[in-house]
Design a protein around this motif. Structure first.
Motif, PDB file in Angstrom:
ATOM      1  N   GLN A 198      82.802 115.851 -27.321  1.00  0.00           N
ATOM      2  CA  GLN A 198      82.701 117.090 -28.097  1.00  0.00           C
ATOM      3  C   GLN A 198      81.530 117.136 -29.088  1.00  0.00           C
ATOM      4  O   GLN A 198      80.799 118.135 -29.121  1.00  0.00           O
ATOM      5  CB  GLN A 198      84.015 117.350 -28.820  1.00  0.00           C
ATOM      6  N   PRO A 199      81.275 116.101 -29.908  1.00  0.00           N
ATOM      7  CA  PRO A 199      80.171 116.211 -30.877  1.00  0.00           C
ATOM      8  C   PRO A 199      78.819 116.445 -30.229  1.00  0.00           C
ATOM      9  O   PRO A 199      78.039 117.294 -30.690  1.00  0.00           O
ATOM     10  CB  PRO A 199      80.219 114.861 -31.609  1.00  0.00           C
ATOM     11  N   ALA A 200      78.524 115.714 -29.160  1.00  0.00           N
ATOM     12  CA  ALA A 200      77.225 115.876 -28.493  1.00  0.00           C
ATOM     13  C   ALA A 200      77.115 117.246 -27.837  1.00  0.00           C
ATOM     14  O   ALA A 200      76.082 117.926 -27.935  1.00  0.00           O
ATOM     15  CB  ALA A 200      77.029 114.768 -27.463  1.00  0.00           C
ATOM     16  N   TYR A 201      78.177 117.655 -27.161  1.00  0.00           N
ATOM     17  CA  TYR A 201      78.139 118.954 -26.479  1.00  0.00           C
ATOM     18  C   TYR A 201      77.990 120.097 -27.480  1.00  0.00           C
ATOM     19  O   TYR A 201      77.172 121.010 -27.293  1.00  0.00           O
ATOM     20  CB  TYR A 201      79.407 119.145 -25.644  1.00  0.00           C
ATOM     21  N   ASP A 202      78.782 120.062 -28.549  1.00  0.00           N
ATOM     22  CA  ASP A 202      78.711 121.133 -29.547  1.00  0.00           C
ATOM     23  C   ASP A 202      77.349 121.165 -30.247  1.00  0.00           C
ATOM     24  O   ASP A 202      76.879 122.230 -30.657  1.00  0.00           O
ATOM     25  CB  ASP A 202      79.823 120.955 -30.586  1.00  0.00           C
ATOM     26  N   ASP A 203      76.729 120.003 -30.384  1.00  0.00           N
ATOM     27  CA  ASP A 203      75.400 119.943 -30.996  1.00  0.00           C
ATOM     28  C   ASP A 203      74.401 120.753 -30.179  1.00  0.00           C
ATOM     29  O   ASP A 203      73.614 121.557 -30.717  1.00  0.00           O
ATOM     30  CB  ASP A 203      74.963 118.486 -31.102  1.00  0.00           C
ATOM     31  N   VAL A 216      76.509 130.307 -24.634  1.00  0.00           N
ATOM     32  CA  VAL A 216      77.329 129.129 -24.330  1.00  0.00           C
ATOM     33  C   VAL A 216      78.191 128.821 -25.542  1.00  0.00           C
ATOM     34  O   VAL A 216      77.694 128.679 -26.653  1.00  0.00           O
ATOM     35  CB  VAL A 216      76.449 127.917 -23.974  1.00  0.00           C
ATOM     36  N   GLU A 217      79.496 128.708 -25.321  1.00  0.00           N
ATOM     37  CA  GLU A 217      80.438 128.468 -26.407  1.00  0.00           C
ATOM     38  C   GLU A 217      80.611 126.973 -26.655  1.00  0.00           C
ATOM     39  O   GLU A 217      80.471 126.153 -25.741  1.00  0.00           O
ATOM     40  CB  GLU A 217      81.795 129.081 -26.072  1.00  0.00           C
ATOM     41  N   PRO A 218      80.937 126.594 -27.905  1.00  0.00           N
ATOM     42  CA  PRO A 218      81.295 125.191 -28.167  1.00  0.00           C
ATOM     43  C   PRO A 218      82.579 124.823 -27.420  1.00  0.00           C
ATOM     44  O   PRO A 218      83.287 125.695 -26.902  1.00  0.00           O
ATOM     45  CB  PRO A 218      81.507 125.159 -29.691  1.00  0.00           C
ATOM     46  N   ALA A 219      82.880 123.542 -27.385  1.00  0.00           N
ATOM     47  CA  ALA A 219      84.108 123.065 -26.732  1.00  0.00           C
ATOM     48  C   ALA A 219      85.274 123.287 -27.681  1.00  0.00           C
ATOM     49  O   ALA A 219      85.477 122.521 -28.621  1.00  0.00           O
ATOM     50  CB  ALA A 219      83.968 121.588 -26.377  1.00  0.00           C
ATOM     51  N   VAL A 227      83.408 120.734 -20.699  1.00  0.00           N
ATOM     52  CA  VAL A 227      83.721 119.336 -21.012  1.00  0.00           C
ATOM     53  C   VAL A 227      84.390 118.655 -19.821  1.00  0.00           C
ATOM     54  O   VAL A 227      84.156 117.477 -19.558  1.00  0.00           O
ATOM     55  CB  VAL A 227      84.609 119.251 -22.268  1.00  0.00           C
ATOM     56  N   GLN A 228      85.207 119.402 -19.073  1.00  0.00           N
ATOM     57  CA  GLN A 228      85.821 118.832 -17.875  1.00  0.00           C
ATOM     58  C   GLN A 228      84.740 118.407 -16.876  1.00  0.00           C
ATOM     59  O   GLN A 228      84.856 117.368 -16.226  1.00  0.00           O
ATOM     60  CB  GLN A 228      86.770 119.842 -17.236  1.00  0.00           C
ATOM     61  N   ALA A 229      83.679 119.203 -16.766  1.00  0.00           N
ATOM     62  CA  ALA A 229      82.587 118.844 -15.858  1.00  0.00           C
ATOM     63  C   ALA A 229      81.877 117.585 -16.325  1.00  0.00           C
ATOM     64  O   ALA A 229      81.533 116.713 -15.517  1.00  0.00           O
ATOM     65  CB  ALA A 229      81.596 120.011 -15.755  1.00  0.00           C
ATOM     66  N   ILE A 230      81.655 117.480 -17.628  1.00  0.00           N
ATOM     67  CA  ILE A 230      81.012 116.272 -18.161  1.00  0.00           C
ATOM     68  C   ILE A 230      81.914 115.069 -17.937  1.00  0.00           C
ATOM     69  O   ILE A 230      81.460 113.990 -17.530  1.00  0.00           O
ATOM     70  CB  ILE A 230      80.709 116.446 -19.659  1.00  0.00           C
ATOM     71  N   MET A 231      83.190 115.229 -18.179  1.00  0.00           N
ATOM     72  CA  MET A 231      84.149 114.145 -18.011  1.00  0.00           C
ATOM     73  C   MET A 231      84.181 113.657 -16.568  1.00  0.00           C
ATOM     74  O   MET A 231      84.340 112.462 -16.291  1.00  0.00           O
ATOM     75  CB  MET A 231      85.533 114.637 -18.436  1.00  0.00           C
ATOM     76  N   SER A 232      83.991 114.586 -15.635  1.00  0.00           N
ATOM     77  CA  SER A 232      84.057 114.227 -14.220  1.00  0.00           C
ATOM     78  C   SER A 232      82.844 113.429 -13.759  1.00  0.00           C
ATOM     79  O   SER A 232      82.815 112.958 -12.623  1.00  0.00           O
ATOM     80  CB  SER A 232      84.192 115.494 -13.367  1.00  0.00           C
ATOM     81  N   SER A 233      81.846 113.271 -14.625  1.00  0.00           N
ATOM     82  CA  SER A 233      80.672 112.472 -14.258  1.00  0.00           C
ATOM     83  C   SER A 233      80.961 110.975 -14.328  1.00  0.00           C
ATOM     84  O   SER A 233      80.151 110.172 -13.862  1.00  0.00           O
ATOM     85  CB  SER A 233      79.490 112.815 -15.163  1.00  0.00           C
ATOM     86  N   GLY A 234      82.092 110.583 -14.916  1.00  0.00           N
ATOM     87  CA  GLY A 234      82.478 109.179 -14.934  1.00  0.00           C
ATOM     88  C   GLY A 234      82.286 108.506 -16.276  1.00  0.00           C
ATOM     89  O   GLY A 234      81.553 108.993 -17.141  1.00  0.00           O
TER      90      GLY A 234
END
Length: 354
Positions: A198-203, A216-219, A227-234
């Protein structure tokens, strides 16, 4: 008067060099090393050790990797790396088949597990900082197993672009191979990873001009498809994002000209489906790694916390989708689900069962 005699020179005990030890003993010495970097150094320390390692490389690598990862964790680590090439259907069969560790691992398996274990251990170290008291060895192994199970789920479904029925069939098979408490533990790790991203994405979402122009909205909550897409990267990719401290580093890792990738079919949706749908009840023991966790504490905590629930236990409560940004660690961190030393009465119960 006779002059005093000089003390006799000390005669050292005879020593035996490495070259004089039996090859079998040298192999056992190398196999007892508990991490791969030390094994690499030892195998280069002398020609003798190098020859011993070369002649029994697969056996020695396998045993050192088990020492490094842990005997109670290695089945889950192996499942994670093997799931990369696994079929997208029949997840329960896949998990049960990998519950037994082979005597020898291939070189590719060793390299993949070693790389993944670095991210797992780093995340586990961050995770335990929210626990008090600090977990013991068996509790830490339980946490690490859950991170490996997340990676298995990611490999089976993270790159899935299939239709919804296929997604649901695979997730149903996956959760059928876990005990209810293990599903809840996976939910805890999901929430933890959200707060790592969340901190990096919201930044980027708050400061990038292009993302701002396309709104683009914050998480805002755990269900965020970005965030689900980022999480799915492993885990390895998520760890790089979580540890990126400057805007430039975060921008390099996350920025996409057309906006962030979105994924609505990943772990949050799977956990939500498991909580809502009338799916078959899970076995209390689980079948992911049978016999590996003999500690009844987490199961006792689960049974106490959900004693008044209907038979369809809520493994991942829906109220988690709200207020994700207001909780420092997220409401999913039920410490007693990982430890028997923390009383079940300290669980933060979901609103639905308070």
């Amino acid at each position: 008067m006779a002059e005093p005699q000089a003390p006799a020179a000390h005669t050292p005990y005879p020593t035996r060099g490495l070259r004089q030890l039996p090859i079998e003993l040298l192999g056992e010495i190398l196999s007892a090393i508990d991490n791969l970097p030390s094994l690499s150094s030892a195998s280069l320390a002398s020609r003798t050790l190098h020859d011993v390692f070369t002649n029994a490389k697969r056996r020695i690598l396998s045993r050192v990797l088990v020492n490094h990862v842990g005997i109670n964790v290695i089945p889950d680590a192996l499942a994670a790396v093997e799931s990369i090439d696994a079929t997208r259907e029949g997840g329960d069969t896949f998990l049960v088949e990998l519950a037994q560790v082979p005597d020898f691992l291939t070189r590719d398996q060793v390299c993949s597990i070693a790389k993944l274990s670095a991210a797992v251990r780093a995340f586990a170290k961050l995770f335990v900082q929210i626990l008090s008291p600090l977990p013991n060895e068996s509790e830490l192994a339980r946490i690490e197993r859950t991170f490996y199970r997340f990676e298995t789920f990611r490999n089976l479904l993270g790159n899935s672009s299939g239709d919804l029925p296929t997604f649901e069939k695979t997730t149903d098979s996956f959760f059928a191979a876990l005990a209810p408490r293990e599903t809840e533990q996976l939910g805890c790790i999901h929430d933890f990873l959200f707060h790592q991203i969340q901190p990096a994405y919201d930044d980027i979402a708050s400061h990038d001009v292009v993302w701002g122009s396309i709104e683009v909205e914050p998480a805002l909550n755990y269900a965020s498809p970005e965030v689900q897409a980022i999480m799915s990267s492993g885990l390895t990719s998520v760890y790089r994002i979580a540890t990126a401290k400057t805007y430039a580093e975060r921008h390099q890792l996350l920025y996409r000209r057309n906006g962030p990738e979105r994924k609505d079919k990943f772990l949050y949706r799977a956990l939500k489906r498991y909580s809502c749908e009338q799916l078959p009840l899970q076995s209390p023991e689980g079948s992911f790694t049978p016999g590996r966790d003999r500690d009844c504490g987490p199961q006792d905590a689960w049974e106490w916390a959900y004693a008044n629930c209907a038979p369809r236990l809520e493994a991942y409560t829906l109220d988690r989708a709200n207020g994700a940004t207001s909780c420092g660690t997220g409401p999913g961190f039920k410490e007693s689900l990982f430890s028997k030393k923390r009383s079940a009465r300290r669980c933060k119960l979901p609103k639905s069962i308070r």
